[in-house]
Design a protein around this motif. Structure first.
Motif, PDB file in Angstrom:
ATOM      1  N   ALA A 371      72.391   0.690  35.113  1.00 44.46           N
ATOM      2  CA  ALA A 371      72.962  -0.551  34.341  1.00 44.46           C
ATOM      3  C   ALA A 371      72.779   0.161  32.760  1.00 44.46           C
ATOM      4  N   ALA A 372      72.004   0.807  32.578  1.00 46.16           N
ATOM      5  CA  ALA A 372      71.927   1.714  31.219  1.00 46.16           C
ATOM      6  C   ALA A 372      73.025   2.593  31.157  1.00 46.16           C
ATOM      7  N   GLU A 373      73.214   3.424  32.362  1.00 46.12           N
ATOM      8  CA  GLU A 373      74.621   4.203  32.149  1.00 46.12           C
ATOM      9  C   GLU A 373      75.896   3.555  31.866  1.00 46.12           C
ATOM     10  N   ALA A 374      76.092   2.014  32.674  1.00 45.20           N
ATOM     11  CA  ALA A 374      77.257   1.564  32.330  1.00 45.20           C
ATOM     12  C   ALA A 374      77.415   1.049  31.036  1.00 45.20           C
ATOM     13  N   ARG A 375      76.257   0.644  30.729  1.00 48.50           N
ATOM     14  CA  ARG A 375      76.223   0.081  29.209  1.00 48.50           C
ATOM     15  C   ARG A 375      76.361   0.942  28.069  1.00 48.50           C
ATOM     16  N   ASP A 376      75.483   2.010  28.138  1.00 46.86           N
ATOM     17  CA  ASP A 376      75.284   3.052  27.022  1.00 46.86           C
ATOM     18  C   ASP A 376      76.509   3.939  26.898  1.00 46.86           C
ATOM     19  N   VAL A 377      77.077   4.448  28.000  1.00 44.92           N
ATOM     20  CA  VAL A 377      77.975   5.446  28.022  1.00 44.92           C
ATOM     21  C   VAL A 377      79.759   4.556  28.307  1.00 44.92           C
ATOM     22  N   PHE A 378      79.472   3.899  29.255  1.00 51.43           N
ATOM     23  CA  PHE A 378      81.062   3.445  29.635  1.00 51.43           C
ATOM     24  C   PHE A 378      81.345   2.201  28.991  1.00 51.43           C
ATOM     25  N   GLY A 379      80.378   1.494  28.100  1.00 52.10           N
ATOM     26  CA  GLY A 379      80.701   0.163  27.268  1.00 52.10           C
ATOM     27  C   GLY A 379      80.816  -1.194  28.218  1.00 52.10           C
ATOM     28  N   LEU A 380      80.238  -1.046  29.482  1.00 48.94           N
ATOM     29  CA  LEU A 380      80.327  -2.029  30.343  1.00 48.94           C
ATOM     30  C   LEU A 380      79.594  -3.135  29.790  1.00 48.94           C
ATOM     31  N   GLY A 381      79.819  -4.287  29.870  1.00 49.20           N
ATOM     32  CA  GLY A 381      78.679  -5.428  29.355  1.00 49.20           C
ATOM     33  C   GLY A 381      78.465  -5.810  28.166  1.00 49.20           C
ATOM     34  N   LEU A 382      79.176  -4.791  27.177  1.00 44.52           N
ATOM     35  CA  LEU A 382      79.114  -4.846  25.742  1.00 44.52           C
ATOM     36  C   LEU A 382      80.321  -6.125  25.408  1.00 44.52           C
ATOM     37  N   GLU A 383      80.175  -6.574  24.129  1.00 47.20           N
ATOM     38  CA  GLU A 383      81.046  -7.845  23.836  1.00 47.20           C
ATOM     39  C   GLU A 383      82.462  -7.067  23.451  1.00 47.20           C
ATOM     40  N   TRP A 384      83.290  -6.999  24.401  1.00 47.66           N
ATOM     41  CA  TRP A 384      84.662  -6.429  24.094  1.00 47.66           C
ATOM     42  C   TRP A 384      85.613  -7.322  23.326  1.00 47.66           C
ATOM     43  N   ALA A 424      87.830   5.090  34.102  1.00 49.40           N
ATOM     44  CA  ALA A 424      88.597   6.216  34.077  1.00 49.40           C
ATOM     45  C   ALA A 424      89.162   6.782  32.832  1.00 49.40           C
ATOM     46  N   ALA A 425      89.332   5.976  31.832  1.00 46.95           N
ATOM     47  CA  ALA A 425      89.509   6.724  30.486  1.00 46.95           C
ATOM     48  C   ALA A 425      88.351   7.145  30.108  1.00 46.95           C
ATOM     49  N   THR A 426      87.226   6.544  29.976  1.00 45.97           N
ATOM     50  CA  THR A 426      85.875   7.567  29.578  1.00 45.97           C
ATOM     51  C   THR A 426      85.704   8.643  30.319  1.00 45.97           C
ATOM     52  N   ALA A 427      85.878   8.673  31.571  1.00 49.47           N
ATOM     53  CA  ALA A 427      85.722   9.744  32.181  1.00 49.47           C
ATOM     54  C   ALA A 427      86.737  11.059  31.856  1.00 49.47           C
ATOM     55  N   ARG A 428      87.893  10.650  31.414  1.00 52.94           N
ATOM     56  CA  ARG A 428      88.828  11.440  30.762  1.00 52.94           C
ATOM     57  C   ARG A 428      88.643  12.213  29.660  1.00 52.94           C
ATOM     58  N   THR A 429      87.905  11.350  28.615  1.00 54.61           N
ATOM     59  CA  THR A 429      87.640  11.653  27.281  1.00 54.61           C
ATOM     60  C   THR A 429      86.204  12.199  27.110  1.00 54.61           C
ATOM     61  N   GLY A 430      85.423  11.645  27.923  1.00 47.24           N
ATOM     62  CA  GLY A 430      83.966  11.813  27.973  1.00 47.24           C
ATOM     63  C   GLY A 430      83.215  10.912  26.840  1.00 47.24           C
ATOM     64  N   SER A 431      84.132   9.898  26.358  1.00 45.40           N
ATOM     65  CA  SER A 431      83.497   8.808  25.447  1.00 45.40           C
ATOM     66  C   SER A 431      84.257   7.696  25.575  1.00 45.40           C
ATOM     67  N   PHE A 432      83.407   6.311  25.131  1.00 45.02           N
ATOM     68  CA  PHE A 432      84.144   5.237  25.461  1.00 45.02           C
ATOM     69  C   PHE A 432      85.024   4.915  24.324  1.00 45.02           C
ATOM     70  N   HIS A 433      86.184   4.265  24.377  1.00 46.13           N
ATOM     71  CA  HIS A 433      86.973   3.468  23.531  1.00 46.13           C
ATOM     72  C   HIS A 433      87.199   2.253  23.866  1.00 46.13           C
ATOM     73  N   GLN A 434      86.750   1.006  23.361  1.00 48.53           N
ATOM     74  CA  GLN A 434      87.072  -0.259  23.516  1.00 48.53           C
ATOM     75  C   GLN A 434      88.578  -0.381  23.971  1.00 48.53           C
ATOM     76  N   PRO A 435      88.884  -0.859  24.949  1.00 45.54           N
ATOM     77  CA  PRO A 435      90.416  -1.476  25.198  1.00 45.54           C
ATOM     78  C   PRO A 435      90.685  -2.486  24.285  1.00 45.54           C
ATOM     79  N   GLN A 446      85.569  -6.260  14.885  1.00 45.53           N
ATOM     80  CA  GLN A 446      84.884  -5.150  15.082  1.00 45.53           C
ATOM     81  C   GLN A 446      84.761  -4.746  16.675  1.00 45.53           C
ATOM     82  N   LEU A 447      85.504  -3.603  17.009  1.00 49.82           N
ATOM     83  CA  LEU A 447      85.266  -3.285  18.402  1.00 49.82           C
ATOM     84  C   LEU A 447      83.922  -2.814  18.849  1.00 49.82           C
ATOM     85  N   ALA A 448      83.808  -3.068  20.213  1.00 46.69           N
ATOM     86  CA  ALA A 448      82.465  -2.659  20.644  1.00 46.69           C
ATOM     87  C   ALA A 448      82.493  -1.049  20.610  1.00 46.69           C
TER      88      ALA A 448
END
Length: 539
Positions: A371-384, A424-435, A446-448
């Motif tokens: 859950a921490a990896e999904a949120r802190d690295v991949f931005g999942l569960g944040l307010e998009w 997949a996009a986060t894996a490609r660049t190494g960092s999360f960019h909110q869609p 304000q983007l997540a």
């Protein structure tokens, strides 16, 4: 309308007021109010109204209405309460400041009349002209000639119980453009049919548009689902143009790709920015499954799980990690077709989508690690804040069998194609960019932001495993011919009550990432894979 600023109603024609025989007798009776021979009260009139009664009643009613005296006009109808409310509403809700009414020649009991209504709403001024009519009947209780009150007297476009209201339209007219300035419409892009109205509602005024002013027929007390009908446009307002992040060419490819399935959804994003390039659903409903779907993503979730295991040093691409037929962690898990590879490495497990290898590592990581990896690295569960309604992904903290299931994208993990395209996009660049589909500068969103990026070495390892999957693993068939800068992950998510699992596929090619789901599609590489590959090829 202003009481006292009286304007003469046009004279009723001679044919309307002509009378003879019994009609003349009735006129004398009406004036005298008694029986001329005996000095007794005149008998209550019966039968159809006479020509004179029709003419006098219509003239007096229209004169009172034109003069702004709603009570006097309503008293000349057979439903004074309803007429009073409608005529007051004509002034107050329809914002008619002055009205000129001219009666025409009666046909039987019906009297046509022309209307010239001067409307003022805010800064907008205009004259609305139309034709209407009224019927004169004899009141059952009094015998008097009265206007048969109907909503349609005010305007022929009004149904029973409807009234007129003048106000601003729901939103300004707006043209949506793709990233290159191409006009987007639902005819060419059917999946955008529910998207374009939502964009208009959210952004038309923020994009510089001004709403028009309309006179509409409304039903008092009706809910918002009862859409009012427009009877007159006072002002068209100022239309807006909104440039989106969509790419018309990629959108067309996405529409074509999902059309081969009765139920499929796909999303494409630009990994370097998070811009959404395409959104398509084969089911043309108001529910946008590509952005709002919530279902387990199956083994596509292993992209996130692998990143977590690599970061914690629990696995490495070349490190041996056997793939047995079964693994137990709270419950017994198996692989597709109960396959096995005792001599596999972690990279080979990933490429072959081995469930048991991943589950064998569940006991070595904390319950909240995924859950921490999904949120802190991949931005999942944040307010998009994409610019549209969207689901942001959900990876709850689990223990036991639930924790093991989550590691392979089952259990309570919930994702949409948008979420998995972003993975997949986060894996490609190494960092999360909110869609996002509309640039945040349009409305100040304000983007997540994820709290951290993947370590460079972990990002490189993750990409190498996704490339292996695309070149020689479960994604090779779909990704064939797409070049070298590619990565992929397949998924088959088992759903209770379904004969076949949902097919998932997420992948990237250069600076385009996409994900698709085909409910009950079976193996993701065979069902969702070709959809994603077609979109990547167009991008």
């Amino acid at each position: 309308m202003h009481k006292g600023a009286k304007i003469a109603v046009g004279v009723v024609t001679a044919g309307l007021v002509g009378a003879a025989g019994l009609g003349a007798y009735n006129v004398i009776d009406a004036v005298a109010g008694t029986n001329s021979a005996h000095g007794e009260p005149a008998p209550q009139r019966t039968g159809p109204p006479t020509e004179k009664e029709i003419g006098d009643t219509a003239r007096d009613f229209l004169a009172a209405w034109q003069d702004g005296d709603a009570a006097e006009a309503a008293a000349l109808t057979d439903n004074a309460a309803a007429a009073t409310a409608a005529l007051n509403g004509y002034r107050d809700q329809a914002h008619v400041q002055k009205v000129t009414l001219k009666p025409g020649t009666a046909t039987g009991t019906r009297v046509p009349f022309s209307v010239s209504a001067e409307i003022g709403y805010g800064k907008q001024r205009g004259t609305w002209t139309y034709e209407s009519s009224l019927d004169v009947v004899r009141g059952p209780g009094t015998g008097k000639a009265l206007v048969d009150w109907q909503s349609a007297v005010v305007h022929p476009g009004l149904a029973r119980g409807e009234t007129l209201r003048t106000d601003a339209a729901a939103a300004p007219q707006m043209t949506a453009l793709d990233r290159n300035g191409t006009v987007l419409d639902a005819k060419d892009h059917p999946s955008l049919a529910p998207v374009l109205p939502e964009l208009r509602r959210r952004f038309a005024e923020k994009a510089g548009g001004e709403p028009g002013v309309e006179v509409r027929a409304v039903t008092p007390g009706a809910g918002p689902e009862a859409a009012p009908k427009t009877l007159h446009v006072l002002s068209k307002g100022k239309p807006a143009q909104l440039r989106t992040t969509l790419d018309a060419r990629v959108q067309r490819a996405a529409e074509t790709a999902v059309s081969g399935r009765s139920d499929a959804s796909v999303v494409a994003v630009k990994p370097s920015t998070g811009e959404i390039l395409a959104v398509a659903n084969s089911r043309k409903t108001e529910f946008n499954a590509a952005l709002m779907g919530q279902t387990p993503p199956g083994s596509t979730m292993k992209v996130v799980t692998a990143a977590m295991l690599l970061e914690k040093g629990k696995a490495a691409p070349g490190k041996p990690l056997p793939c047995p037929k079964y693994a137990t962690y709270g419950m017994r898990f198996h692989n597709v077709e109960e396959s096995e590879n005792p001599g596999a490495t972690f990279a080979q497990d990933f490429a072959a989508s081995c469930n048991t290898a991943f589950i064998s590592l569940a006991g070595g990581v904390p319950d909240d690690a995924l859950a921490a990896e999904a949120r802190d690295v991949f931005g999942l569960g944040l307010e998009w804040k994409t610019g549209l309604a969207s689901f942001d992904g959900s990876v709850p903290v689990e223990s036991g069998a639930g924790k093991a299931a989550a590691m392979i994208g089952q259990g309570k993990v919930q994702m949409s194609p948008l979420n998995m395209a972003s993975v997949a996009a986060t894996a490609r660049t190494g960092s999360f960019h909110q869609p996002y589909l509309v640039d945040p500068s349009v409305d100040g969103r304000q983007l997540a932001r994820a709290s951290r990026a993947l370590p460079a070495d972990v990002a490189a390892q993750l990409r190498s495993m996704m490339r292996l999957t695309a070149v020689s693993g479960t994604g090779r068939k779909a990704m064939s011919g797409l070049g070298s800068d590619i990565g992929a992950k397949t998924g088959s998510a088992e759903i209770d009550g379904q004969t076949l699992p949902n097919g998932w596929f997420t992948a990237y090619r250069g600076d385009v990432a996409a994900a698709a789901v085909v409910p009950q599609g079976g193996h993701g590489g065979d069902s969702a894979g070709p959809i994603v590959a077609a979109v990547l090829r167009a991008g």
